[in-house]
Design an enzyme around this catalytic site. Structure first.
Site, PDB file in Angstrom:
ATOM      1  N   SER A   1      -0.433  -3.548  10.081  1.00 15.91           N
ATOM      2  CA  SER A   1      -0.479  -5.005  10.181  1.00 15.91           C
ATOM      3  C   SER A   1       0.873  -5.579   9.764  1.00 15.91           C
ATOM      4  O   SER A   1       1.608  -4.949   8.980  1.00 15.91           O
ATOM      5  CB  SER A   1      -1.568  -5.572   9.265  1.00 15.91           C
ATOM      6  OG  SER A   1      -1.466  -6.980   9.143  1.00 15.91           O
TER       7      SER A   1
ATOM      8  N   TYR B   1      -4.767  -5.311   0.864  1.00 18.71           N
ATOM      9  CA  TYR B   1      -4.616  -5.116   2.310  1.00 18.71           C
ATOM     10  C   TYR B   1      -3.172  -4.742   2.668  1.00 18.71           C
ATOM     11  O   TYR B   1      -2.931  -3.825   3.454  1.00 18.71           O
ATOM     12  CB  TYR B   1      -5.036  -6.401   3.004  1.00 18.71           C
ATOM     13  CG  TYR B   1      -5.112  -6.350   4.510  1.00 18.71           C
ATOM     14  CD1 TYR B   1      -6.186  -5.766   5.162  1.00 18.71           C
ATOM     15  CD2 TYR B   1      -4.103  -6.926   5.299  1.00 18.71           C
ATOM     16  CE1 TYR B   1      -6.267  -5.743   6.545  1.00 18.71           C
ATOM     17  CE2 TYR B   1      -4.180  -6.910   6.679  1.00 18.71           C
ATOM     18  CZ  TYR B   1      -5.262  -6.325   7.295  1.00 18.71           C
ATOM     19  OH  TYR B   1      -5.334  -6.309   8.667  1.00 18.71           O
TER      20      TYR B   1
ATOM     21  N   LYS C   1      -1.981  -1.256   4.364  1.00 17.01           N
ATOM     22  CA  LYS C   1      -1.351  -1.262   5.682  1.00 17.01           C
ATOM     23  C   LYS C   1       0.064  -0.686   5.653  1.00 17.01           C
ATOM     24  O   LYS C   1       0.512  -0.093   6.640  1.00 17.01           O
ATOM     25  CB  LYS C   1      -1.343  -2.684   6.247  1.00 17.01           C
ATOM     26  CG  LYS C   1      -2.732  -3.179   6.663  1.00 17.01           C
ATOM     27  CD  LYS C   1      -3.434  -2.229   7.610  1.00 17.01           C
ATOM     28  CE  LYS C   1      -4.639  -2.852   8.292  1.00 17.01           C
ATOM     29  NZ  LYS C   1      -5.345  -1.891   9.176  1.00 17.01           N
TER      30      LYS C   1
END
Length: 255
Positions: free
Chosen positions: A143, A155, A159
């Protein structure tokens, strides 16, 4: 002739969103497709909707990618029911956003386990078959948040970890005819980003429009944009590309 005629593709977290869009593209290009999702009923429902070509098959399988036994069982079921495995797309993911001082250990662990541990376990289960047949394509979903994003310490870390995993897989598995790459999507219009809008007390269309105006190409992305890149990176046309992360974000991070 489709680029994936005779190939078996596994896409995790594919009952909806980017995963389903990607699975659809592979089906359109001739692949037999296994949709893996935490809920088997949802996976089976999505698999039944795929636009299969002549001779291709689909299956929906319930799988917790963060559990080793579940990941291994899912891969073995794919091989048994679809006759092999040639492409693995590690797309499964969740968000548990919060500022660092509010983020719980559980929120950290959940996100890391699904994204990073899940990609590791699924790849480990699939690579046994890939090495034996001297052929395989691995695609991991990273991402733009890997570069850092407020409220997404868990997150973002997961990622960016995906990118490191991808480079290492490229090094280790390249001699066995296996390519490993990653895609880092920008803002993609999905149920997940719509839910983000509502958490921000905005209508989904309002967030999409605001995001589009801040993007060099003046639009948001859609699952089809990611699917197109995925189909190329998992094709034999991309056999000289490995260990790379492709940002598919409309130029959002330029400058």
């Amino acid at each position: 002739m489709g680029r994936f005629d005779g190939r078996v593709v596994v896409v995790t977290g594919a009952a909806r969103g980017i995963g389903f869009g990607t699975a659809t593209r592979f089906a359109e290009e001739g692949a037999s497709v296994a949709i893996l999702d935490l809920d088997e009923a949802s996976a089976a429902e999505a698999a039944a909707k795929l636009p299969l070509t002549d001779g291709a098959k689909s299956v929906g399988i319930g799988c917790d990618v963060s559990d080793a036994a579940s990941a291994e069982a899912a891969v073995e079921r794919v091989v048994s029911e679809l006759g092999g495995i040639h492409v693995l797309v590690n797309n499964a993911g969740i968000t548990r956003d919060n500022l660092l001082f509010k983020m719980s250990e559980e929120d950290w662990d959940l996100v890391m386990n699904v994204h990073l541990r899940g990609a590791f376990l699924m790849t480990k289960a699939a690579q046994k078959h890939f090495v034996e047949q001297k052929y395989g394509k691995i695609l991991n979903l990273s991402s733009v948040s890997a570069l850092g994003n407020r409220g997404q310490a868990n997150y973002s870390a997961a990622k960016m970890g995906i990118q490191g995993l991808t480079r290492t897989l490229g090094i280790e598995l390249g001699p066995f005819g296996i390519n490993a790459n990653a895609i880092a999507p920008g803002f993609i219009a999905t149920e997940m980003t719509d839910a983000t809008a509502r958490r921000l007390k905005m209508e989904p269309e309002q967030l999409r429009e605001m995001t589009a105006q801040a993007n060099p190409v003046r639009r948001v992305g859609y699952p089809e944009d990611i699917a197109a890149a995925a189909a190329f990176l998992c094709s034999d046309e991309a056999s000289y590309i490995t260990g790379q992360t492709l940002y598919v974000d409309g130029g959002a991070k330029l400058g």
